[in-house]
Design an enzyme around this catalytic site. Structure first.
Site, PDB file in Angstrom:
ATOM      1  CD1 TRP A 196       0.513   9.018  -6.414  1.00 20.17           C
ATOM      2  CD2 TRP A 196      -1.444  10.091  -6.611  1.00 20.17           C
ATOM      3  NE1 TRP A 196       0.526  10.067  -5.543  1.00 20.17           N
ATOM      4  CE2 TRP A 196      -0.661  10.741  -5.631  1.00 20.17           C
ATOM      5  CE3 TRP A 196      -2.707  10.595  -6.906  1.00 20.17           C
ATOM      6  CZ2 TRP A 196      -1.102  11.870  -4.939  1.00 20.17           C
ATOM      7  CZ3 TRP A 196      -3.146  11.709  -6.208  1.00 20.17           C
ATOM      8  CH2 TRP A 196      -2.347  12.336  -5.236  1.00 20.17           C
ATOM      9  CD  GLU A 254       0.376   3.494 -10.099  1.00 20.74           C
ATOM     10  OE1 GLU A 254      -0.151   3.142  -9.032  1.00 20.74           O
ATOM     11  OE2 GLU A 254      -0.112   4.384 -10.820  1.00 20.74           O
ATOM     12  CG  ASP A 273       5.780   4.235  -9.135  1.00 23.91           C
ATOM     13  OD1 ASP A 273       6.213   3.703  -8.102  1.00 23.91           O
ATOM     14  OD2 ASP A 273       5.127   5.306  -9.131  1.00 23.91           O
ATOM     15  CD  GLN A 316      -0.087   2.161  -3.388  1.00 20.33           C
ATOM     16  OE1 GLN A 316      -0.938   1.302  -3.179  1.00 20.33           O
ATOM     17  NE2 GLN A 316      -0.373   3.441  -3.378  1.00 20.33           N
ATOM     18  CE  LYS A 358       2.451   5.111  -1.630  1.00 23.49           C
ATOM     19  NZ  LYS A 358       1.917   5.920  -0.559  1.00 23.49           N
ATOM     20  NE  ARG A 398      -5.403   2.739  -1.959  1.00 21.63           N
ATOM     21  CZ  ARG A 398      -4.604   3.789  -2.126  1.00 21.63           C
ATOM     22  NH1 ARG A 398      -3.816   3.833  -3.160  1.00 21.63           N
ATOM     23  NH2 ARG A 398      -4.601   4.783  -1.282  1.00 21.63           N
TER      24      ARG A 398
HETATM   25  C1  LIG Z   1       2.536   4.176  -7.297  1.00 22.52           C
HETATM   26  C2  LIG Z   1       2.973   5.382  -6.521  1.00 22.52           C
HETATM   27  N1  LIG Z   1       4.077   6.023  -6.911  1.00 22.52           N
HETATM   28  C3  LIG Z   1       4.528   7.105  -6.269  1.00 22.52           C
HETATM   29  C4  LIG Z   1       3.868   7.601  -5.161  1.00 22.52           C
HETATM   30  C5  LIG Z   1       4.382   8.821  -4.478  1.00 22.52           C
HETATM   31  O1  LIG Z   1       5.057   8.465  -3.338  1.00 22.52           O
HETATM   32  P1  LIG Z   1       5.355   9.572  -2.223  1.00 22.52           P
HETATM   33  O2  LIG Z   1       4.036  10.036  -1.730  1.00 22.52           O
HETATM   34  O3  LIG Z   1       6.174   8.825  -1.215  1.00 22.52           O
HETATM   35  O4  LIG Z   1       6.126  10.652  -2.883  1.00 22.52           O
HETATM   36  C6  LIG Z   1       2.721   6.963  -4.708  1.00 22.52           C
HETATM   37  C7  LIG Z   1       2.004   7.487  -3.537  1.00 22.52           C
HETATM   38  O5  LIG Z   1       0.873   7.188  -3.267  1.00 22.52           O
HETATM   39  C8  LIG Z   1       2.251   5.828  -5.408  1.00 22.52           C
HETATM   40  O6  LIG Z   1       1.154   5.182  -5.035  1.00 22.52           O
END
Ligand SMILES: Cc1ncc(COP(=O)(O)O)c(C=O)c1O
Length: 427
Positions: free
Chosen positions: A127, A199, A232, A235, A261, A394
């Site tokens: 994501w 991630e 990324d 989180q 975040k 989670r």
């Molecule tokens: C790992 C990751 N990257 C990017 C995003 C996207 O972030 P945003 O919703 O602030 O655009 C999320 C959102 O859940 C995320 O979990």
């Protein structure tokens, strides 16, 4: 109940309406306290309305709220400096933005500008956000029904030790899975590979930690192909997993790092970081990416304060310690409840996967929804990820959470599972 709100996420609003929040709790209209074990939208690492953040916002909005993107402010200079000092070399250039998706869009454009390629590899349960480029790299939701994604979006299998076909009992050959994934990528590629975006712990994908050694191997795959490694850490950044950044566990420094975040601790702030060399290459190639709120002083001032508090209060260490404590409690629950198939994750980013039985590992979908609903009634907000295909809680409270609050949340989860599953497991 909320007739004017567009149902932006499948209409699954909770019935509870939140009126205020403080520390590890949100409060409903009748001022009932609910433990917030999702840190809002996985962001509020300092708890809600941290007094120092409240003070910064008050001071900042009165002094300098917003400027044209061609103006720098002392707030932005201080924030980018503080963040650059926090990350390892050679990361040192910081592009401040607002959301996670934006930070990834900026990163994708950096990779394309720097390499001249356009093909980007992501995990098949990733994501990365809902804007065009980030959504093209997102496979764990929102994919169908919106027309073409970006050309060049390629996938790599998510290394899920619990469910991978490359795992048998205790043995999981993730290297074979990674090699297999790249064989497919090499065959699909039209010769324009630009980057892998990943991630370090797939969160929306079901709290899947990359196995120890995986990041190093992934970086090698990138280097062999002239691709950039984009991590990324929306989180996982800012201490959540027990180190300041999740990549530190293996000492793998990405070419581009995306933070969001947790960086704003609940306020909209993100950043894309890279080396001076890559920044220079992008600059020479006319790199362009800005938004209305790029380099806004107010969120930057908040970001500086978040960095200060995370370091000063040793929140990464705290996440490691409290995460170990909470994981042990969840392990005990697993002993007693047959429906808990797996407990995983690290620091204060933990996953609990519910199954119909441990042999078949079939997702216990209805049970998970019932447990989440009952937990909320009992006073704890616990979120399920991958709810269309699995049932993975989670669990990610603020890094400022207390042991007593952890005890309360786990007691609630225990009670909710006991009531909803009908009976405790074999023990
Ligand atoms: C790992 C990751 N990257 C990017 C995003 C996207 O972030 P945003 O919703 O602030 O655009 C999320 C959102 O859940 C995320 O979990």
């Amino acid at each position: 109940m909320t007739p004017s709100v567009f149902r932006y996420a499948g209409g699954d609003f909770a019935e509870t309406v939140i009126a205020r929040a403080s520390g590890s709790y949100v409060y409903d209209r009748s001022d009932r306290a609910i433990l917030d074990f999702t840190s809002g939208q996985m962001s509020s690492i300092l708890g809600h309305s941290h007094p120092e953040i409240v003070a910064v916002v008050r001071e900042s909005i009165a002094r300098l709220d917003h400027v044209h993107s061609s103006f720098l402010s002392d707030d932005v200079i201080a924030f980018t400096g503080a963040l650059a000092a926090l990350v390892p070399d050679p990361l040192e250039k910081v592009l401040p933005l607002s959301t996670g998706a934006e930070s990834n869009e900026a990163a994708l454009r950096m990779a394309k500008a720097a390499t001249g390629g356009f093909e980007v590899v992501a995990f098949d349960r990733a994501w990365h956000g809902m804007t065009g480029g980030a959504a093209s790299m997102t496979y764990s939701g929102g994919r169908r029904g919106y027309g073409p994604t970006l050309p060049g979006a390629l996938v790599l299998p998510t290394p899920d030790a619990y469910r991978s076909p490359f795992a048998a009992g205790e043995r999981y050959d993730w290297q074979a899975e990674l090699d297999f994934g790249f064989e497919l990528i090499d065959r699909q590629s039209v010769g324009a590979l630009a980057a892998v975006i990943a991630e370090p712990v797939l969160s929306s994908g079901g709290i899947v930690e990359l196995p120890q050694g995986y990041l190093t191997a992934l970086q090698l795959k990138c280097t062999e192909r002239g691709m950039l490694l984009i991590l990324d850490e929306a989180q996982t950044g800012m201490g959540r997993t027990g180190t300041l950044f999740a990549f530190e566990r293996e000492g793998v420094v990405p070419d581009v790092l995306c933070l969001s975040k947790t960086l704003g601790a609940g306020l909209p702030l993100s950043a894309t970081l890279t080396s001076a060399e890559l920044e220079q290459r992008c600059f020479e190639r006319g790199y362009l990416f800005y938004t209305t709120h790029a380099a806004d002083p107010l969120p930057a001032a908040v970001g500086s304060k978040v960095v200060e508090i995370v370091v000063r209060d040793r929140l990464a260490e705290r996440a490691r310690e409290l995460g170990g404590y909470m994981k042990a409690l969840l392990g005990e629950l697993q002993q007693r409840h047959e429906c808990i198939g797996d407990v995983r994750g690290r620091g204060l980013l933990l996953g609990v996967e519910l199954v119909e039985d441990r042999q078949s590992k079939r997702p216990a979908r209805e049970l998970g929804l019932a447990v989440a609903r009952r937990s909320l009634e009992l006073g704890a907000s616990l979120n399920i990820s991958r709810r269309q295909v699995a049932n993975i809680f989670r669990i990610a409270p603020p890094l400022t959470v207390s042991r007593e609050e952890i005890d309360s949340a786990i007691t609630i989860l225990d009670q909710a599972i006991t009531e909803c599953a009908g009976r405790p497991g074999p023990g």
